[in-house]
Design a protein around this motif. Structure first.
Motif, mmCIF file in Angstrom:
data_model
loop_
_atom_site.group_PDB
_atom_site.id
_atom_site.type_symbol
_atom_site.label_atom_id
_atom_site.label_comp_id
_atom_site.label_asym_id
_atom_site.label_seq_id
_atom_site.Cartn_x
_atom_site.Cartn_y
_atom_site.Cartn_z
ATOM 1 N N GLU A 120 56.457 41.215 30.435
ATOM 2 C CA GLU A 120 55.204 40.846 31.430
ATOM 3 C C GLU A 120 54.618 39.436 30.773
ATOM 4 O O GLU A 120 54.193 38.540 31.329
ATOM 5 C CB GLU A 120 54.142 41.921 31.733
ATOM 6 C CG GLU A 120 54.453 42.555 32.673
ATOM 7 C CD GLU A 120 53.182 43.171 33.200
ATOM 8 O OE1 GLU A 120 52.445 42.449 33.912
ATOM 9 O OE2 GLU A 120 53.033 44.594 32.890
ATOM 10 N N LEU A 121 54.211 39.791 29.374
ATOM 11 C CA LEU A 121 53.471 38.806 28.512
ATOM 12 C C LEU A 121 54.177 37.828 27.538
ATOM 13 O O LEU A 121 53.721 36.744 27.152
ATOM 14 C CB LEU A 121 52.226 39.352 27.865
ATOM 15 C CG LEU A 121 51.494 40.187 28.798
ATOM 16 C CD1 LEU A 121 50.464 41.186 28.081
ATOM 17 C CD2 LEU A 121 50.734 39.596 29.907
ATOM 18 N N GLY A 122 55.238 38.166 26.993
ATOM 19 C CA GLY A 122 55.978 37.504 26.003
ATOM 20 C C GLY A 122 55.120 37.101 25.093
ATOM 21 O O GLY A 122 54.146 37.645 24.608
ATOM 22 N N ASP A 123 55.648 35.785 24.368
ATOM 23 C CA ASP A 123 54.560 35.329 23.235
ATOM 24 C C ASP A 123 53.296 34.702 23.969
ATOM 25 O O ASP A 123 52.622 34.272 23.030
ATOM 26 C CB ASP A 123 55.465 34.423 22.568
ATOM 27 C CG ASP A 123 56.554 35.107 21.512
ATOM 28 O OD1 ASP A 123 55.969 36.136 20.946
ATOM 29 O OD2 ASP A 123 57.749 34.817 21.562
ATOM 30 N N ILE B 273 50.727 45.526 33.516
ATOM 31 C CA ILE B 273 49.325 44.925 32.908
ATOM 32 C C ILE B 273 48.739 43.877 33.802
ATOM 33 O O ILE B 273 47.380 43.910 34.097
ATOM 34 C CB ILE B 273 49.802 44.502 31.405
ATOM 35 C CG1 ILE B 273 50.164 45.314 30.547
ATOM 36 C CG2 ILE B 273 48.729 43.693 31.100
ATOM 37 C CD1 ILE B 273 50.940 45.008 29.154
ATOM 38 N N GLN B 274 49.523 42.947 34.360
ATOM 39 C CA GLN B 274 49.093 41.772 34.989
ATOM 40 C C GLN B 274 48.261 42.332 36.110
ATOM 41 O O GLN B 274 47.439 41.845 36.829
ATOM 42 C CB GLN B 274 49.908 40.782 34.962
ATOM 43 C CG GLN B 274 50.193 39.864 33.778
ATOM 44 C CD GLN B 274 51.320 38.834 33.906
ATOM 45 O OE1 GLN B 274 51.919 39.055 35.011
ATOM 46 N NE2 GLN B 274 51.485 38.084 32.905
ATOM 47 N N ALA B 275 48.772 43.394 36.968
ATOM 48 C CA ALA B 275 48.185 43.977 38.009
ATOM 49 C C ALA B 275 46.650 44.551 38.072
ATOM 50 O O ALA B 275 46.403 44.997 39.024
ATOM 51 C CB ALA B 275 49.274 44.851 38.652
ATOM 52 N N VAL B 276 46.624 44.974 36.869
ATOM 53 C CA VAL B 276 45.344 45.817 36.587
ATOM 54 C C VAL B 276 44.309 45.016 36.123
ATOM 55 O O VAL B 276 44.461 44.556 34.712
ATOM 56 C CB VAL B 276 45.719 47.049 35.577
ATOM 57 C CG1 VAL B 276 44.483 47.842 35.312
ATOM 58 C CG2 VAL B 276 46.844 47.979 36.114
ATOM 59 N N GLY B 277 43.143 44.833 36.585
ATOM 60 C CA GLY B 277 42.000 44.110 35.982
ATOM 61 C C GLY B 277 41.140 44.934 35.206
ATOM 62 O O GLY B 277 41.423 46.258 35.235
ATOM 63 N N MET B 278 40.004 44.228 34.679
ATOM 64 C CA MET B 278 39.139 45.217 33.702
ATOM 65 C C MET B 278 38.445 46.009 34.615
ATOM 66 O O MET B 278 37.917 46.876 34.171
ATOM 67 C CB MET B 278 38.407 43.849 32.831
ATOM 68 C CG MET B 278 39.276 43.484 31.832
ATOM 69 S SD MET B 278 39.879 44.360 30.631
ATOM 70 C CE MET B 278 38.723 44.209 29.428
ATOM 71 N N ASP B 279 38.106 45.522 35.859
ATOM 72 C CA ASP B 279 37.145 46.183 36.793
ATOM 73 C C ASP B 279 37.693 47.692 37.070
ATOM 74 O O ASP B 279 37.308 48.762 37.170
ATOM 75 C CB ASP B 279 36.681 45.742 37.936
ATOM 76 C CG ASP B 279 35.640 46.384 38.456
ATOM 77 O OD1 ASP B 279 34.445 46.274 37.792
ATOM 78 O OD2 ASP B 279 35.605 46.719 39.935
ATOM 79 N N ALA B 280 39.022 47.567 37.372
ATOM 80 C CA ALA B 280 39.694 49.103 37.594
ATOM 81 C C ALA B 280 39.809 49.853 36.351
ATOM 82 O O ALA B 280 39.934 51.032 36.645
ATOM 83 C CB ALA B 280 41.266 48.535 37.963
#
Length: 197
Positions: A114-117, A26-33
Motif C-alpha cells: 500500500e505505502l512502499g517507500d 491502511i489507506q481506507a481507515v482514517g484516524m477518526d475510525a
C-alpha cells in the motif's frame, strides 16, 4: 474524575488500528475510525500518536513481536522431532495461520504494498520484521549443520518460499498453500544436503 492512562490509550489505539488496518487496508481507515473503535477521544489519540505513520508503525512493531513469539513457541514444541522438522514446522505454523477466518495475508507485505517507500518509517518496520523472520529461519537452518555457504543459500531460498506463500495464500484462500510451500522446503533441504561439500 479519573486521570486517563496513556498506556491504556496506547494499547486500545494500537489494538483497534491493527484490526482495522488488517481487515480494510491502511489507506481506507482514517484516524477518526480508529478513535471510535478504540473509544479514545481525538485529543488523546493525537497526544498518544502525533501522526498516522506513528500509529501504523506501532501496529507493525506490535504485530512483529506477536508473530515472532508465536512462530518460536510453535517451532520449539516440535524441535524434539529433529532439526529438519523444526525448519518445516514454520510452514505448519503458516498453514494454521492461513486457515484462520480473519486471515488477510501478511500485514507487512500488505503495508509495503500500500505505502512502499513513500512512508519511510513504515517501510523500515516492514524490513525489520522481514529481517527478523529471516534470522529466525537462519537459526533453524543452522541446526541442519550444513557448510556456511550452503546454509546461507538455503535460508534465502526458504525465506523466499515462505514469503511467496504469504503473498499467495490470500489469493488462493487455502491453507494448502503453506503445505505446498512446505513440500518445496523439504525438497530444498534434501538438495542442500546432497550437494558436495
Amino acid at each position: 474524575m479519573a486521570t486517563p492512562d496513556p498506556g491504556s490509550d496506547r494499547e486500545a489505539l494500537v489494538g483497534a488500528a491493527s484490526s482495522l488496518y488488517y481487515e480494510h487496508g491502511i489507506q481506507a481507515v482514517g484516524m477518526d475510525a480508529v478513535r471510535a473503535a478504540a473509544g479514545v477521544p481525538l485529543k488523546r489519540l493525537y497526544r498518544t500518536f502525533r501522526s498516522k505513520d506513528d500509529l501504523i508503525e506501532a501496529t507493525l512493531r506490535e504485530r512483529d513481536a506477536a508473530i515472532l513469539t508465536s512462530v518460536r513457541q510453535y517451532v520449539d514444541e516440535r524441535r524434539p522431532a529433529g532439526a529438519e522438522e523444526a525448519v518445516l514446522a514454520v510452514f505448519d505454523w503458516m498453514s494454521s495461520w492461513f486457515a484462520e477466518e480473519t486471515f488477510r495475508g501478511c500485514a507487512f507485505i500488505n503495508a509495503f504494498g500500500e505505502l512502499g517507500d513513500d512512508a519511510p518509517r513504515v517501510a523500515t518496520a516492514v524490513r525489520d520484521h522481514k529481517r527478523a523472520f529471516r534470522s529466525a529461519l537462519a537459526e533453524l537452518v543452522s541446526g541442519l549443520e550444513l557448510p556456511p555457504e550452503r546454509a546461507e543459500a538455503l535460508t534465502e531460498q526458504l525465506y523466499i518460499v515462505a514469503n511467496g506463500a504469504m503473498a499467495t495464500a490470500p489469493i488462493t484462500g487455502s491453507p494448502q498453500t503453506a503445505l505446498d510451500a512446505k513440500a518445496i522446503a523439504r525438497a530444498l533441504i534434501a538438495g542442500a544436503r546432497r550437494e558436495p561439500a
